[in-house]
Structures are given as structure tokens and as C-alpha cells.
Design an enzyme around this catalytic site. Structure first.
Site, PDB file in Angstrom:
ATOM      1  N   GLU A  34       0.825  -1.211   0.000  1.00  0.00           N
ATOM      2  CA  GLU A  34       0.000   0.000   0.000  1.00  0.00           C
ATOM      3  C   GLU A  34       0.856   1.257   0.000  1.00  0.00           C
ATOM      4  O   GLU A  34       0.428   2.304  -0.471  1.00  0.00           O
ATOM      5  CB  GLU A  34      -0.918   0.007   1.232  1.00  0.00           C
ATOM      6  CG  GLU A  34      -2.044  -1.017   1.180  1.00  0.00           C
ATOM      7  CD  GLU A  34      -2.926  -0.943   2.414  1.00  0.00           C
ATOM      8  OE1 GLU A  34      -2.440  -0.482   3.471  1.00  0.00           O
ATOM      9  OE2 GLU A  34      -4.090  -1.353   2.333  1.00  0.00           O
ATOM     10  N   ASP A  49      -0.312   4.179   8.780  1.00  0.00           N
ATOM     11  CA  ASP A  49      -1.518   4.270   9.599  1.00  0.00           C
ATOM     12  C   ASP A  49      -1.179   4.784  10.988  1.00  0.00           C
ATOM     13  O   ASP A  49      -0.137   4.422  11.559  1.00  0.00           O
ATOM     14  CB  ASP A  49      -2.179   2.901   9.755  1.00  0.00           C
ATOM     15  CG  ASP A  49      -3.043   2.516   8.573  1.00  0.00           C
ATOM     16  OD1 ASP A  49      -2.779   3.009   7.462  1.00  0.00           O
ATOM     17  OD2 ASP A  49      -3.965   1.700   8.757  1.00  0.00           O
ATOM     18  N   CYS A  95     -11.122   2.771  11.764  1.00  0.00           N
ATOM     19  CA  CYS A  95     -11.452   1.347  11.854  1.00  0.00           C
ATOM     20  C   CYS A  95     -10.959   0.783  13.182  1.00  0.00           C
ATOM     21  O   CYS A  95     -10.045   1.322  13.806  1.00  0.00           O
ATOM     22  CB  CYS A  95     -10.794   0.573  10.712  1.00  0.00           C
ATOM     23  SG  CYS A  95     -11.364   1.034   9.059  1.00  0.00           S
ATOM     24  N   TYR A 117     -13.486  -6.312   6.166  1.00  0.00           N
ATOM     25  CA  TYR A 117     -14.427  -5.371   6.765  1.00  0.00           C
ATOM     26  C   TYR A 117     -15.619  -6.108   7.358  1.00  0.00           C
ATOM     27  O   TYR A 117     -16.147  -7.054   6.763  1.00  0.00           O
ATOM     28  CB  TYR A 117     -14.925  -4.372   5.720  1.00  0.00           C
ATOM     29  CG  TYR A 117     -13.852  -3.459   5.179  1.00  0.00           C
ATOM     30  CD1 TYR A 117     -13.459  -2.320   5.883  1.00  0.00           C
ATOM     31  CD2 TYR A 117     -13.234  -3.734   3.960  1.00  0.00           C
ATOM     32  CE1 TYR A 117     -12.475  -1.486   5.386  1.00  0.00           C
ATOM     33  CE2 TYR A 117     -12.238  -2.903   3.457  1.00  0.00           C
ATOM     34  CZ  TYR A 117     -11.865  -1.778   4.176  1.00  0.00           C
ATOM     35  OH  TYR A 117     -10.893  -0.956   3.686  1.00  0.00           O
ATOM     36  N   ASP A 125     -22.408   1.557  16.583  1.00  0.00           N
ATOM     37  CA  ASP A 125     -22.322   2.650  17.546  1.00  0.00           C
ATOM     38  C   ASP A 125     -22.631   2.085  18.925  1.00  0.00           C
ATOM     39  O   ASP A 125     -23.162   0.975  19.056  1.00  0.00           O
ATOM     40  CB  ASP A 125     -23.358   3.748  17.245  1.00  0.00           C
ATOM     41  CG  ASP A 125     -23.059   4.546  15.989  1.00  0.00           C
ATOM     42  OD1 ASP A 125     -21.871   4.701  15.653  1.00  0.00           O
ATOM     43  OD2 ASP A 125     -24.034   5.010  15.351  1.00  0.00           O
ATOM     44  N   HIS A 148     -21.161   4.145  13.037  1.00  0.00           N
ATOM     45  CA  HIS A 148     -20.143   5.037  12.492  1.00  0.00           C
ATOM     46  C   HIS A 148     -18.718   4.569  12.723  1.00  0.00           C
ATOM     47  O   HIS A 148     -17.779   5.249  12.317  1.00  0.00           O
ATOM     48  CB  HIS A 148     -20.318   6.442  13.085  1.00  0.00           C
ATOM     49  CG  HIS A 148     -21.607   7.077  12.693  1.00  0.00           C
ATOM     50  ND1 HIS A 148     -22.778   6.893  13.413  1.00  0.00           N
ATOM     51  CD2 HIS A 148     -21.931   7.881  11.654  1.00  0.00           C
ATOM     52  CE1 HIS A 148     -23.757   7.567  12.834  1.00  0.00           C
ATOM     53  NE2 HIS A 148     -23.281   8.170  11.779  1.00  0.00           N
ATOM     54  N   HIS A 194      -1.973  -3.754   8.251  1.00  0.00           N
ATOM     55  CA  HIS A 194      -2.202  -2.864   9.394  1.00  0.00           C
ATOM     56  C   HIS A 194      -3.245  -3.441  10.350  1.00  0.00           C
ATOM     57  O   HIS A 194      -3.177  -3.207  11.564  1.00  0.00           O
ATOM     58  CB  HIS A 194      -2.664  -1.491   8.891  1.00  0.00           C
ATOM     59  CG  HIS A 194      -1.579  -0.685   8.247  1.00  0.00           C
ATOM     60  ND1 HIS A 194      -1.579  -0.379   6.904  1.00  0.00           N
ATOM     61  CD2 HIS A 194      -0.459  -0.116   8.756  1.00  0.00           C
ATOM     62  CE1 HIS A 194      -0.503   0.344   6.623  1.00  0.00           C
ATOM     63  NE2 HIS A 194       0.185   0.513   7.723  1.00  0.00           N
ATOM     64  N   GLU A 252      -5.613   5.628   8.032  1.00  0.00           N
ATOM     65  CA  GLU A 252      -4.536   6.030   7.144  1.00  0.00           C
ATOM     66  C   GLU A 252      -4.217   7.512   7.290  1.00  0.00           C
ATOM     67  O   GLU A 252      -5.115   8.360   7.277  1.00  0.00           O
ATOM     68  CB  GLU A 252      -4.915   5.751   5.681  1.00  0.00           C
ATOM     69  CG  GLU A 252      -5.348   4.332   5.395  1.00  0.00           C
ATOM     70  CD  GLU A 252      -6.845   4.116   5.587  1.00  0.00           C
ATOM     71  OE1 GLU A 252      -7.521   4.980   6.213  1.00  0.00           O
ATOM     72  OE2 GLU A 252      -7.342   3.084   5.119  1.00  0.00           O
TER      73      GLU A 252
END
Length: 237
Positions: free
Chosen positions: A45, A49, A74, A105, A110, A149, A166, A187
Site C-alpha cells: 500500500e 496508519d 477502523c 471489513y 455505535d 459510524h 495494518h 490512514e
């Protein structure tokens, strides 16, 4: 963890040959609740991060993190924690991830406003609050609402020994610091580029020096865990 304090007259020219900080110094920083910059391989990449322990993040720390990154915060968690909270993977209808780097992912969430002092979930306070809840393994799924979120990621068991990403670094650093395995990451963007491009190696080094942060590489962490991490980072099943 409060926000880092800017350093007066930091160095601006990376060393030649380039060197990173030591892994033990980064582990100590994570244990103290500080941020660490983790640099990916330049052939992968080529991004850095900001990483910290989710269990120690404060509102001020989260606000600082959002300011200097893409803002797509994240939180990496082991598969067992994701399963306990009923957080499924985010996948297209085919059921197969199309992410070119294999980032795993999972569902966003929340803190539950019926149980906790949060509002819409997007503020620095609310994202820091839910991060700390996620790091507390005594908290069950009723403490959260989905979607939300904060983006969750699935850590690959075995960590950087199995996948040099990462996602794995964030949790391995928590294991090594004897903290709950819940790592925040995002990032870095290039602070000197008004177009918002991603920070590359030298940008990340200058940023780390400007804020008094340790900067390490994924590769160095992987080698350190391979040599000295037995009994600290759980192996793959």
C-alpha cells in the site's frame, strides 16, 4: 490518551539510510496509550496508519486522529469478539470480498444511546466511547446498535505472522502491550498536500517527528513477533 503535543523545531530530513524506531519502543508507547505510526511495505500500500489501543482512546485523542487521517476510523478485533457481538462481514451479493488487499471489513456499529451517553455516533466523543466499549470484552451486543459510524475489521489469528497488514499490526501491538486485543487504525494523509493525498514513507516520518510519535514498519514488527512474540501473540489455530 490525550492528543499528542506538537514538537518544537522537529527534524525534517529523514535519515539516510532510512531507519525506523525499535519495536520495543513502539510497544511501550502503545502501553502508555500513545499513538504509533505503522508504515506498510512500499511495494504493497505504501501508506502509514495511525494506530492506538482502543481501550485507551479519549475524545481528544480521537478528535486528533480524525483531523490528521482520512477519517475512516477502523477498529480491528479478533474473530471471536466479532462473533460474540454478531458483527458479520461486509460482502457483496456474491459473498466473496473484492477488496484487492484482502481487508476483512465487518459491520459498522455505535454505542447504544438507550444505554450510553452518546448522540448520533459520528462525533469524536461517540467514536472514542464505542471504541472503549468494544475493547471491554464484558460488554455484550445489547450495548451496541448496528449499523453505525465505527468500522470493524477482522484480525487474522496469528497476526502479522499470517498476514502483514495494518489490521493485524494494530491488534498484535495491543497483545504485546498486554492490553485488550482491540486496535484503532486509520490512514495518514499528507498534511502538506491540499489535495489530500495519502502520506508516504518520508511524509509519515516527518509527521511522526513533528508530534513525537514512534514510527515502525509492518515488516519489522513481523520479524520481531516471529523471533520474540511466542507466548505474547497467540498463534493461528
Amino acid at each position: 490518551m490525550s492528543a499528542p503535543i506538537a514538537v518544537s523545531n522537529p527534524p525534517t530530513h529523514p535519515p539516510s539510510p532510512f531507519t525506523f524506531d525499535s519495536i520495543p519502543s513502539a510497544i511501550d508507547a502503545i502501553a502508555r496509550g500513545e499513538f504509533v505510526v505503522v508504515m506498510d511495505d512500499e511495494g504493497r500500500e505504501n501508506e502509514g496508519d495511525l494506530v492506538c489501543a482502543a481501550g485507551k482512546v479519549t475524545t481528544e485523542g480521537m478528535a486528533w486522529m480524525i483531523r490528521w487521517t482520512s477519517g475512516f476510523i477502523c477498529l480491528s478485533l479478533p474473530p471471536s469478539r466479532l462473533s460474540a457481538l454478531s458483527l458479520p462481514p461486509l460482502l457483496p451479493p456474491s459473498g466473496v470480498s473484492q477488496d484487492p488487499k484482502g481487508t476483512a471489513y465487518h459491520l459498522t456499529l455505535d454505542a447504544n444511546p438507550a444505554r450510553h451517553p452518546i448522540t448520533t455516533g459520528i462525533s469524536a466523543h461517540d467514536r472514542a466511547y464505542v471504541a472503549r466499549l468494544l475493547a471491554d470484552e464484558t460488554k455484550g451486543e445489547e450495548e451496541f446498535t448496528r449499523p453505525g459510524h465505527l468500522v470493524t475489521l477482522r484480525y487474522r489469528p496469528g497476526g502479522v505472522r499470517e498476514r502483514r497488514g495494518h489490521t493485524e499490526c494494530a491488534v498484535d501491538l495491543c497483545y504485546l502491550a498486554n492490553l485488550p486485543p482491540a486496535g484503532l487504525l486509520c490512514e495518514l494523509v499528507n498534511p502538506s498536500d491540499p489535495s489530500g493525498s495519502m502520506a508516504r514513507r518520508d511524509d509519515c516520518w516527518r509527521f511522526a517527528k513533528a508530534w513525537g510519535l514512534k514510527i515502525i514498519s509492518v515488516e519489522d514488527l513481523a520479524e520481531w513477533v516471529k523471533e520474540k512474540g511466542e507466548g505474547l501473540v497467540p498463534p493461528a489455530a
